[in-house]
Design a protein around this motif. Structure first.
Motif, PDB file in Angstrom:
ATOM      1  N   ALA A  35       0.815  -1.229   0.000  1.00 42.14           N
ATOM      2  CA  ALA A  35       0.000   0.000   0.000  1.00 42.14           C
ATOM      3  C   ALA A  35       0.842   1.270   0.000  1.00 42.14           C
ATOM      4  N   GLU A  38      -5.747  -2.359  -7.229  1.00 40.26           N
ATOM      5  CA  GLU A  38      -4.563  -1.494  -7.263  1.00 40.26           C
ATOM      6  C   GLU A  38      -3.476  -2.013  -6.324  1.00 40.26           C
ATOM      7  N   ARG A  94       0.269  -2.901  -7.500  1.00 32.68           N
ATOM      8  CA  ARG A  94       1.487  -2.329  -6.890  1.00 32.68           C
ATOM      9  C   ARG A  94       2.453  -3.423  -6.447  1.00 32.68           C
ATOM     10  N   SER A 151       4.002  -4.638  -9.591  1.00 33.73           N
ATOM     11  CA  SER A 151       4.897  -3.665 -10.245  1.00 33.73           C
ATOM     12  C   SER A 151       6.174  -3.435  -9.445  1.00 33.73           C
ATOM     13  N   ASP A 164      -3.988   7.095  -2.534  1.00 34.40           N
ATOM     14  CA  ASP A 164      -4.331   7.056  -3.951  1.00 34.40           C
ATOM     15  C   ASP A 164      -3.252   7.854  -4.691  1.00 34.40           C
TER      16      ASP A 164
HETATM   17  P1  ADP Z   1       4.775  -1.348   1.273  1.00 38.34           P
HETATM   18  O1  ADP Z   1       6.036  -0.823   1.889  1.00 38.34           O
HETATM   19  O2  ADP Z   1       3.543  -0.915   1.993  1.00 38.34           O
HETATM   20  O3  ADP Z   1       4.801  -2.836   1.042  1.00 38.34           O
HETATM   21  P2  ADP Z   1       5.727   0.086  -1.110  1.00 38.34           P
HETATM   22  O4  ADP Z   1       6.032   1.428  -0.577  1.00 38.34           O
HETATM   23  O5  ADP Z   1       6.871  -0.847  -1.403  1.00 38.34           O
HETATM   24  O6  ADP Z   1       4.637  -0.672  -0.198  1.00 38.34           O
HETATM   25  O7  ADP Z   1       4.846   0.298  -2.428  1.00 38.34           O
HETATM   26  C1  ADP Z   1       4.514  -0.781  -3.315  1.00 38.34           C
HETATM   27  C2  ADP Z   1       4.627  -0.283  -4.766  1.00 38.34           C
HETATM   28  O8  ADP Z   1       3.601   0.681  -5.014  1.00 38.34           O
HETATM   29  C3  ADP Z   1       5.961   0.403  -5.071  1.00 38.34           C
HETATM   30  O9  ADP Z   1       6.374   0.023  -6.369  1.00 38.34           O
HETATM   31  C4  ADP Z   1       5.621   1.899  -4.993  1.00 38.34           C
HETATM   32  O10 ADP Z   1       6.442   2.660  -5.854  1.00 38.34           O
HETATM   33  C5  ADP Z   1       4.168   1.917  -5.464  1.00 38.34           C
HETATM   34  N1  ADP Z   1       3.344   3.004  -4.866  1.00 38.34           N
HETATM   35  C6  ADP Z   1       3.332   3.430  -3.582  1.00 38.34           C
HETATM   36  N2  ADP Z   1       2.418   4.419  -3.405  1.00 38.34           N
HETATM   37  C7  ADP Z   1       1.831   4.612  -4.622  1.00 38.34           C
HETATM   38  C8  ADP Z   1       0.802   5.496  -5.101  1.00 38.34           C
HETATM   39  N3  ADP Z   1       0.172   6.382  -4.310  1.00 38.34           N
HETATM   40  N4  ADP Z   1       0.465   5.422  -6.401  1.00 38.34           N
HETATM   41  C9  ADP Z   1       1.068   4.511  -7.222  1.00 38.34           C
HETATM   42  N5  ADP Z   1       2.051   3.652  -6.846  1.00 38.34           N
HETATM   43  C10 ADP Z   1       2.437   3.695  -5.557  1.00 38.34           C
END
Ligand code: ADP
Ligand code: 5GP
Length: 213
Positions: free
Chosen positions: A17, A132, A136, A139, A172
């Motif tokens: 997230a 989404e 993420r 991606s 978002d």
């Molecule tokens: P977490 O630490 O919660 O597991 P991350 O910070 O690693 O999540 O984010 C997961 C992926 O989503 C990363 O590739 C990041 O660049 C992307 N990401 C984070 N916030 C957003 C956002 N608001 N919109 C689009 N992509 C995002």
């Protein structure tokens, strides 16, 4: 005494997230902030460095730290142990520096219920949609399909704890979420409990007040 008590800024969310991304932004925004480098028994991902992203420990060493009460909190997440070492956190907050945690709901709850509970700021990040969240995780390109589906299965468990956090942000638009996060941190730094010098200041106002009467 420092003019300010350090805050324990806790970010939780389902995996993917945006906790790591937003923590990094917070640390770039204010270089007095430090990041609580967790200990974990999971294997490093490509690009992760020992001592920077995590302290990578074997299970025996991890459990020894827990037995020695060197962990502020610890939990079993996705089949591995994770925990926040106490020493660096105590040192930072005693010097008036805030510490950012990227930890799950179990760890957040343990810290809130600890002796440091009065100095915590807890923030939960929600994804705009489950589709989404999945996009993420994919991606990010750091986990196998198997690990991604395990994390997706666990995401509801994490989301179900959103109601016990001080603030909840739907991540978002990243820039908008970051603006909100900065505002929350800035306001919380002004909480009465975070400003130990206020008592002295009010006392000096009182002295001055009595003198002019
Ligand atoms: P977490 O630490 O919660 O597991 P991350 O910070 O690693 O999540 O984010 C997961 C992926 O989503 C990363 O590739 C990041 O660049 C992307 N990401 C984070 N916030 C957003 C956002 N608001 N919109 C689009 N992509 C995002
Ligand atoms: P990851 O393996 O993706 O780095 O982290 C998996 C989950 O473990 C995430 O929800 C992350 O917030 C959580 N986590 C990371 N470090 C800690 C920690 O020290 N304590 C707890 N309780 N959870 C942690």
């Amino acid at each position: 005494m420092t003019s300010r008590r350090g805050l324990l800024i806790i970010l939780s969310s389902p995996s993917g997230a945006g906790k790591s991304t937003l923590s990094r932004r917070l640390l770039d925004w204010d270089n007095s902030l430090s990041f609580s480098v967790s200990a974990t028994t999971r294997a490093p991902r490509p690009g992760e460095e020992n001592g920077i992203h995590y302290h990578f420990l074997n299970e025996e060493t991890f459990k020894q730290h827990v037995t020695n009460s060197e962990m502020l909190e610890h939990a079993f997440v996705f089949g591995n142990f994770y925990g926040s070492p106490m020493g660096p956190v105590k040192e930072a907050i005693d010097e008036g520096r805030d510490v950012v945690f990227d930890i799950d709901w179990q760890g957040a709850q343990q810290i809130v219920n600890s002796a440091l509970g009065a100095h915590t700021l807890t923030i939960f990040l929600l994804p705009p949609s489950i589709a989404e969240l999945r996009r993420r995780l994919i991606s990010r390109g750091q986990d196998s399909d198997d690990v991604i589906s395990k994390r997706m299965q666990k995401s509801w468990d994490e989301i179900s704890h959103w109601g016990s956090y001080d603030y909840v942000l739907v991540n978002d638009d990243l820039d908008k979420t970051f603006e909100r996060l900065k505002n929350i941190v800035t306001a919380t730094r002004l909480r009465r409990l975070q400003q130990p010098n206020l008592t002295d200041h009010v006392r000096s106002l009182q002295t001055e007040f009595t003198e002019i009467e």
